[in-house]
Write a protein that holds these residues in place. Structure first.
Motif, PDB file in Angstrom:
ATOM      1  N   LEU A  65      38.050  50.093  46.961  1.00 12.54           N
ATOM      2  CA  LEU A  65      37.500  50.927  45.885  1.00 12.54           C
ATOM      3  C   LEU A  65      36.019  51.197  46.107  1.00 12.54           C
ATOM      4  N   ASP A  66      35.297  50.157  46.532  1.00 14.16           N
ATOM      5  CA  ASP A  66      33.862  50.323  46.804  1.00 14.16           C
ATOM      6  C   ASP A  66      33.640  51.301  47.951  1.00 14.16           C
ATOM      7  N   GLU A  67      34.480  51.223  48.984  1.00 14.96           N
ATOM      8  CA  GLU A  67      34.342  52.136  50.129  1.00 14.96           C
ATOM      9  C   GLU A  67      34.537  53.587  49.700  1.00 14.96           C
ATOM     10  N   PHE A  68      35.457  53.800  48.770  1.00 20.48           N
ATOM     11  CA  PHE A  68      35.724  55.164  48.293  1.00 20.48           C
ATOM     12  C   PHE A  68      34.823  55.552  47.112  1.00 20.48           C
ATOM     13  N   ASN A  69      34.008  54.609  46.659  1.00 18.72           N
ATOM     14  CA  ASN A  69      33.181  54.825  45.471  1.00 18.72           C
ATOM     15  C   ASN A  69      34.047  55.259  44.275  1.00 18.72           C
ATOM     16  N   LEU A  70      35.207  54.638  44.174  1.00 22.03           N
ATOM     17  CA  LEU A  70      36.173  54.939  43.118  1.00 22.03           C
ATOM     18  C   LEU A  70      36.008  53.912  41.995  1.00 22.03           C
ATOM     19  N   ARG A  71      35.676  54.382  40.807  1.00 19.51           N
ATOM     20  CA  ARG A  71      35.368  53.496  39.681  1.00 19.51           C
ATOM     21  C   ARG A  71      36.650  53.105  38.941  1.00 19.51           C
ATOM     22  N   ALA A  72      37.333  52.104  39.456  1.00 17.78           N
ATOM     23  CA  ALA A  72      38.495  51.544  38.759  1.00 17.78           C
ATOM     24  C   ALA A  72      38.016  50.397  37.879  1.00 17.78           C
ATOM     25  N   PHE A  73      38.712  50.156  36.787  1.00 16.81           N
ATOM     26  CA  PHE A  73      38.274  49.129  35.846  1.00 16.81           C
ATOM     27  C   PHE A  73      39.446  48.259  35.420  1.00 16.81           C
ATOM     28  N   LEU A  74      39.152  46.984  35.212  1.00 17.93           N
ATOM     29  CA  LEU A  74      40.172  46.006  34.857  1.00 17.93           C
ATOM     30  C   LEU A  74      40.603  46.185  33.407  1.00 17.93           C
ATOM     31  N   LEU A  75      41.931  46.249  33.175  1.00 18.38           N
ATOM     32  CA  LEU A  75      42.467  46.427  31.825  1.00 18.38           C
ATOM     33  C   LEU A  75      43.518  45.386  31.468  1.00 18.38           C
ATOM     34  N   GLU A  76      43.723  44.392  32.326  1.00 15.65           N
ATOM     35  CA  GLU A  76      44.743  43.388  32.050  1.00 15.65           C
ATOM     36  C   GLU A  76      44.450  42.734  30.697  1.00 15.65           C
ATOM     37  N   PRO A  77      45.341  42.910  29.691  1.00 18.12           N
ATOM     38  CA  PRO A  77      45.046  42.431  28.328  1.00 18.12           C
ATOM     39  C   PRO A  77      44.726  40.939  28.254  1.00 18.12           C
ATOM     40  N   TYR A 109      41.113  33.465  36.096  1.00 22.66           N
ATOM     41  CA  TYR A 109      41.762  34.610  35.454  1.00 22.66           C
ATOM     42  C   TYR A 109      42.920  35.207  36.256  1.00 22.66           C
ATOM     43  N   VAL A 110      42.759  35.288  37.556  1.00 22.84           N
ATOM     44  CA  VAL A 110      43.646  36.114  38.372  1.00 22.84           C
ATOM     45  C   VAL A 110      44.829  35.349  38.944  1.00 22.84           C
ATOM     46  N   CYS A 111      44.604  34.147  39.435  1.00 26.21           N
ATOM     47  CA  CYS A 111      45.633  33.421  40.170  1.00 26.21           C
ATOM     48  C   CYS A 111      46.881  33.194  39.327  1.00 26.21           C
ATOM     49  N   GLY A 112      48.032  33.363  39.970  1.00 23.46           N
ATOM     50  CA  GLY A 112      49.299  33.141  39.294  1.00 23.46           C
ATOM     51  C   GLY A 112      49.857  34.344  38.573  1.00 23.46           C
ATOM     52  N   LYS A 113      49.096  35.424  38.483  1.00 20.88           N
ATOM     53  CA  LYS A 113      49.594  36.610  37.780  1.00 20.88           C
ATOM     54  C   LYS A 113      50.455  37.464  38.713  1.00 20.88           C
ATOM     55  N   PRO A 114      51.669  37.806  38.291  1.00 24.41           N
ATOM     56  CA  PRO A 114      52.517  38.645  39.145  1.00 24.41           C
ATOM     57  C   PRO A 114      52.063  40.097  39.174  1.00 24.41           C
ATOM     58  N   ARG A 115      51.373  40.551  38.089  1.00 26.32           N
ATOM     59  CA  ARG A 115      50.870  41.922  38.027  1.00 26.32           C
ATOM     60  C   ARG A 115      49.475  41.899  37.435  1.00 26.32           C
ATOM     61  N   ILE A 116      48.629  42.783  37.936  1.00 29.03           N
ATOM     62  CA  ILE A 116      47.278  42.948  37.394  1.00 29.03           C
ATOM     63  C   ILE A 116      47.045  44.438  37.181  1.00 29.03           C
ATOM     64  N   LEU A 117      46.532  44.770  35.993  1.00 25.92           N
ATOM     65  CA  LEU A 117      46.406  46.173  35.597  1.00 25.92           C
ATOM     66  C   LEU A 117      44.980  46.677  35.757  1.00 25.92           C
ATOM     67  N   LEU A 118      44.844  47.828  36.407  1.00 28.82           N
ATOM     68  CA  LEU A 118      43.569  48.524  36.519  1.00 28.82           C
ATOM     69  C   LEU A 118      43.714  49.919  35.943  1.00 28.82           C
ATOM     70  N   GLY A 119      42.611  50.465  35.476  1.00 26.38           N
ATOM     71  CA  GLY A 119      42.584  51.842  35.002  1.00 26.38           C
ATOM     72  C   GLY A 119      41.659  52.667  35.874  1.00 26.38           C
ATOM     73  N   VAL A 120      41.846  53.974  35.867  1.00 20.62           N
ATOM     74  CA  VAL A 120      40.994  54.867  36.652  1.00 20.62           C
ATOM     75  C   VAL A 120      40.952  56.218  35.950  1.00 20.62           C
ATOM     76  N   PHE A 121      39.807  56.895  36.033  1.00 23.18           N
ATOM     77  CA  PHE A 121      39.658  58.210  35.413  1.00 23.18           C
ATOM     78  C   PHE A 121      40.174  59.297  36.358  1.00 23.18           C
ATOM     79  N   ASP A 122      40.767  60.314  35.757  1.00 20.61           N
ATOM     80  CA  ASP A 122      41.486  61.317  36.548  1.00 20.61           C
ATOM     81  C   ASP A 122      40.587  62.116  37.480  1.00 20.61           C
ATOM     82  N   ASP A 123      39.317  62.376  37.094  1.00 26.53           N
ATOM     83  CA  ASP A 123      38.487  63.245  37.927  1.00 26.53           C
ATOM     84  C   ASP A 123      38.267  62.659  39.318  1.00 26.53           C
ATOM     85  N   GLN A 124      38.087  61.342  39.405  1.00 26.58           N
ATOM     86  CA  GLN A 124      37.932  60.704  40.711  1.00 26.58           C
ATOM     87  C   GLN A 124      39.282  60.476  41.390  1.00 26.58           C
ATOM     88  N   TRP A 125      40.258  60.059  40.606  1.00 27.14           N
ATOM     89  CA  TRP A 125      41.569  59.729  41.174  1.00 27.14           C
ATOM     90  C   TRP A 125      42.211  60.937  41.847  1.00 27.14           C
TER      91      TRP A 125
END
Length: 419
Positions: A65-77, A109-125
């Motif tokens: 994501l950093d290489e692409f300068n893509l602003r994804a954000f963590l949304l895992e409740p 926070y992360v270890c043991g989770k089978p799924r992790i949710l990220l969000g991204v805005f459409d203009d960059q995606w």
């Protein structure tokens, strides 16, 4: 000296036994219970995060994501909720505050989770999705994306066929990183629902995105998640609160087209004027109620207009919304008057089964328009209900300007005569 050593050994053995008992407790809230968090600490805190598929996948994707300068954000409740609790408590009441240093340095926070949710805005995606996907596939991820018709291009007048990404999943070593794409719609953000048909993204296990949803626009801030630099909503507690009532329902465009085909559309200047003012009133009502943290819904004729014709009924001359009496705030009327909706009538009491307020919108209308079609009766009806115990009374309108083929539902509340 020997006695001190024996006491230390016995104390350590007792604490270990107590820890095992706590971990074995079942039926506790997995998200909020401090014992559950302690169990999680033991299960995953000792795990080397660099050996965890969840941590490795999220770290790899974060770097790409950093290489692409893509602003994804963590949304895992679950993770956002833990961050909110720690932020409110200042870490002093968190189980991690009392945890040994060797646990603190590992995977919270992360270890043991089978799924992790990220969000991204459409203009960059939209611009980077294809190249981003190619790089992840080269890294060994299995890619699945759910595409569907862009609802922003469907109106009563026409439909432009164009598919957009709703949800993408990238899986490796049994762990899945989900991306939900947020699109701008008027003044809010919207995302579509995951469709299992022909897309092979399974809904079970998803904590987010099972249905379409809408959110207020939000800013982002940086946060370290188990040593991984991530973005999260600037106000995660607000985002989590909105999740409870975020489900988004599209109006039935085909039904509206049928309605207008059968009965025509009122295109007078006065009708256009009222439609504009009614939308303005709803926007102000939402702003006032959101400021007080009060949930509301479209009621009566305003709800009927949305359901039947995807718009405002132009001849109704009022706007109707409802809230629960338990959510009533004494500052409500003052807040509305600040925005130009002045108190006209108040019926019933907050202690009654049903209570409603009529607010005059004439002043607001006169300020917002250049022609004088506001009239003295332009109002907003705020209905407050105590319980959900009701029966429906179906009433026909034979004098309805568009005919009598539509049925309107009124709510008759039990015990309404108590006041």
């Amino acid at each position: 000296m020997r006695r001190a050593i024996i006491l230390v050994v016995l104390l350590f053995a007792s604490l270990s036994f107590l820890l095992l008992q706590i971990i074995s407790i079942k039926g506790l809230d997995e998200q909020r219970s401090w014992t559950a968090k302690l169990g999680k600490a033991v299960r995953f805190g000792l795990e080397n995060k660099k050996e965890s598929p969840a941590w490795k996948n999220l770290n790899t994707i974060s770097q790409i994501l950093d290489e692409f300068n893509l602003r994804a954000f963590l949304l895992e409740p679950d993770i956002l909720q833990d961050l909110v609790i720690e932020e409110i408590s200042g870490n002093t009441s968190s189980i991690w505050y009392f945890a040994p240093r060797f646990l603190k340095s590992n995977c919270r926070y992360v270890c043991g989770k089978p799924r992790i949710l990220l969000g991204v805005f459409d203009d960059q995606w939209t611009d980077m999705r294809d190249n981003f996907e190619v790089v992840l596939i080269k890294e060994g991820f299995n890619s699945k994306c759910c595409k569907n018709q862009d609802p922003r291009l469907i109106t009563v007048d026409k439909t432009i066929h164009h598919s957009i990404d709703f949800h993408c999943s990238f899986t490796k070593d049994g762990n899945t990183i989900d991306f939900v794409v947020f699109y701008k719609r008027q003044e809010f953000l919207w995302h579509g629902s995951v469709s299992e048909i022909n897309n092979k993204i399974e809904k079970p296990g998803l904590a987010f995105g099972k249905t379409a949803a809408a959110y207020s626009r939000f800013e982002l801030k940086k946060k370290s998640i188990d040593g991984i630099k991530m973005l999260i909503p600037k106000q995660p507690n607000t985002f989590l609160f909105e999740m409870k009532t975020s489900r988004f329902l599209e109006c039935n465009v085909k039904q509206a087209q049928t309605f207008y085909s059968n009965y025509g559309e009122e295109l007078s200047e006065e009708a256009e004027q009222f439609t504009t003012v009614a939308r303005n009133i709803l926007e102000i009502a939402k702003r006032a109620l959101d400021a007080l943290g009060i949930r509301f819904w479209l009621s009566s004729g305003t709800c009927l207009g949305w359901f039947r014709q995807c718009g405002v009924i132009p001849y109704s001359k009022d706007v109707d919304i409802g809230i629960w009496i338990k959510d009533y705030d004494s500052r409500l009327i003052e807040r509305f008057e600040r925005y130009g909706l002045t108190l006209k009538h108040k019926f019933g009491k907050v202690s009654c089964v049903c209570f409603f307020i009529i607010l005059s919108a004439r002043e607001l209308c006169n300020k917002a328009t250049k022609i004088h079609h506001c009239g003295p009766d332009l109002s907003m009806y705020l209905l407050l209900f105590r319980t959900r115990s009701f029966v429906h009374s179906f009433i026909h309108f034979p004098t309805h300007p568009f005919g009598d083929s539509f049925i309107y539902s009124l709510i008759r509340w039990f015990g309404i005569l108590e006041c």
